[in-house]
Design a protein around this motif. Structure first.
Motif, PDB file in Angstrom:
ATOM      1  N   MET A  34       0.824  -1.192   0.000  1.00 49.69           N
ATOM      2  CA  MET A  34       0.000   0.000   0.000  1.00 49.69           C
ATOM      3  C   MET A  34       0.863   1.249   0.000  1.00 49.69           C
ATOM      4  O   MET A  34       1.963   1.246   0.569  1.00 49.69           O
ATOM      5  N   GLY A  35       0.341   2.269  -0.613  1.00 46.98           N
ATOM      6  CA  GLY A  35       1.045   3.533  -0.616  1.00 46.98           C
ATOM      7  C   GLY A  35       0.105   4.703  -0.427  1.00 46.98           C
ATOM      8  O   GLY A  35      -1.117   4.577  -0.625  1.00 46.98           O
ATOM      9  N   TRP A  36       0.676   5.818  -0.011  1.00 49.77           N
ATOM     10  CA  TRP A  36      -0.049   7.089   0.050  1.00 49.77           C
ATOM     11  C   TRP A  36       0.668   8.089  -0.855  1.00 49.77           C
ATOM     12  O   TRP A  36       1.897   8.177  -0.832  1.00 49.77           O
ATOM     13  N   PHE A  37      -0.125   8.809  -1.610  1.00 56.58           N
ATOM     14  CA  PHE A  37       0.369   9.867  -2.476  1.00 56.58           C
ATOM     15  C   PHE A  37      -0.453  11.122  -2.189  1.00 56.58           C
ATOM     16  O   PHE A  37      -1.516  11.049  -1.569  1.00 56.58           O
ATOM     17  N   ARG A  38       0.036  12.242  -2.658  1.00 60.80           N
ATOM     18  CA  ARG A  38      -0.728  13.465  -2.495  1.00 60.80           C
ATOM     19  C   ARG A  38      -0.548  14.353  -3.725  1.00 60.80           C
ATOM     20  O   ARG A  38       0.454  14.257  -4.440  1.00 60.80           O
ATOM     21  N   GLN A  39      -1.535  15.201  -3.942  1.00 63.72           N
ATOM     22  CA  GLN A  39      -1.476  16.138  -5.057  1.00 63.72           C
ATOM     23  C   GLN A  39      -2.013  17.481  -4.613  1.00 63.72           C
ATOM     24  O   GLN A  39      -3.189  17.616  -4.271  1.00 63.72           O
ATOM     25  N   ALA A  97      -3.243   3.931  -2.375  1.00 68.02           N
ATOM     26  CA  ALA A  97      -3.104   3.077  -3.550  1.00 68.02           C
ATOM     27  C   ALA A  97      -2.651   1.694  -3.111  1.00 68.02           C
ATOM     28  O   ALA A  97      -2.005   1.549  -2.070  1.00 68.02           O
ATOM     29  N   ALA A  98      -3.001   0.691  -3.908  1.00 65.49           N
ATOM     30  CA  ALA A  98      -2.658  -0.688  -3.580  1.00 65.49           C
ATOM     31  C   ALA A  98      -1.984  -1.354  -4.766  1.00 65.49           C
ATOM     32  O   ALA A  98      -2.386  -1.152  -5.922  1.00 65.49           O
ATOM     33  N   LEU A 112       3.005   4.374 -11.055  1.00 60.41           N
ATOM     34  CA  LEU A 112       2.588   3.491 -12.138  1.00 60.41           C
ATOM     35  C   LEU A 112       2.557   2.030 -11.724  1.00 60.41           C
ATOM     36  O   LEU A 112       1.947   1.198 -12.399  1.00 60.41           O
ATOM     37  N   GLU A 113       3.208   1.689 -10.628  1.00 62.08           N
ATOM     38  CA  GLU A 113       3.240   0.292 -10.191  1.00 62.08           C
ATOM     39  C   GLU A 113       2.006  -0.084  -9.382  1.00 62.08           C
ATOM     40  O   GLU A 113       1.782  -1.267  -9.116  1.00 62.08           O
ATOM     41  N   TYR A 114       1.205   0.878  -9.002  1.00 63.03           N
ATOM     42  CA  TYR A 114       0.023   0.592  -8.196  1.00 63.03           C
ATOM     43  C   TYR A 114      -1.175   0.238  -9.086  1.00 63.03           C
ATOM     44  O   TYR A 114      -1.366   0.828 -10.145  1.00 63.03           O
ATOM     45  N   ASP A 115      -1.952  -0.730  -8.611  1.00 63.77           N
ATOM     46  CA  ASP A 115      -3.047  -1.274  -9.409  1.00 63.77           C
ATOM     47  C   ASP A 115      -4.394  -0.618  -9.131  1.00 63.77           C
ATOM     48  O   ASP A 115      -5.296  -0.667  -9.972  1.00 63.77           O
ATOM     49  N   ALA A 116      -4.558  -0.057  -7.961  1.00 64.20           N
ATOM     50  CA  ALA A 116      -5.852   0.505  -7.579  1.00 64.20           C
ATOM     51  C   ALA A 116      -5.637   1.771  -6.766  1.00 64.20           C
ATOM     52  O   ALA A 116      -4.648   1.866  -6.015  1.00 64.20           O
TER      53      ALA A 116
END
Length: 127
Positions: A34-39, A97-98, A112-116
């Motif tokens: 799992m990851g966290w991103f922000r914009q 993201a997962a 780009l490596e995250y699927d959802a």
């Protein structure tokens, strides 16, 4: 495909704290890193933090290291991002993201490596 829903965003004063949650459904959450991103408005999406599917490995952007903590509870199918000592520059829409992963140590900062992806939750830090 796993479905993700973020919650916990809001308005907080500089120096305050928030905890974001990411609820997963549809697939076995423990199979996903799992990851966290922000914009931020007018800026590109950026990596914040990642955690391996087992929770044993974590990875942070330098800008949040020491202030943010990523964690997960696979029994509850939920991931978390504890954010302390918030700054105005942390203001952004935060996305979880997962990534389907075969490794207990896999973490990545590459979107780009995250699927959802979730729909995002707004975090606003006032000065």
């Amino acid at each position: 495909q796993v479905q993700l829903v973020e919650s916990g965003g809001g308005l907080v004063q500089e120096g305050g704290s928030l905890r974001l949650s990411c609820a997963a459904s549809g697939r076995t959450f423990s199979n996903y890193a799992m990851g966290w991103f922000r914009q931020a408005q007018g800026k590109e999406r950026e990596f914040v933090a990642a955690i391996s599917r087992s929770g044993g490995n974590t990875y942070y952007a330098n800008s949040v290291k020491g202030r943010f903590t990523i964690s997960r509870d696979n029994a509850k199918n939920t991931g978390y991002l504890q954010m302390n000592s918030l700054k105005p520059e942390d203001t952004a829409v935060y996305y979880c993201a997962a990534k389907l992963s075969g490794s207990d140590v896999d973490t990545t900062n590459r979107a780009l490596e995250y699927d959802a992806w979730g729909q995002g939750t707004q975090v606003t830090v006032s000065s």
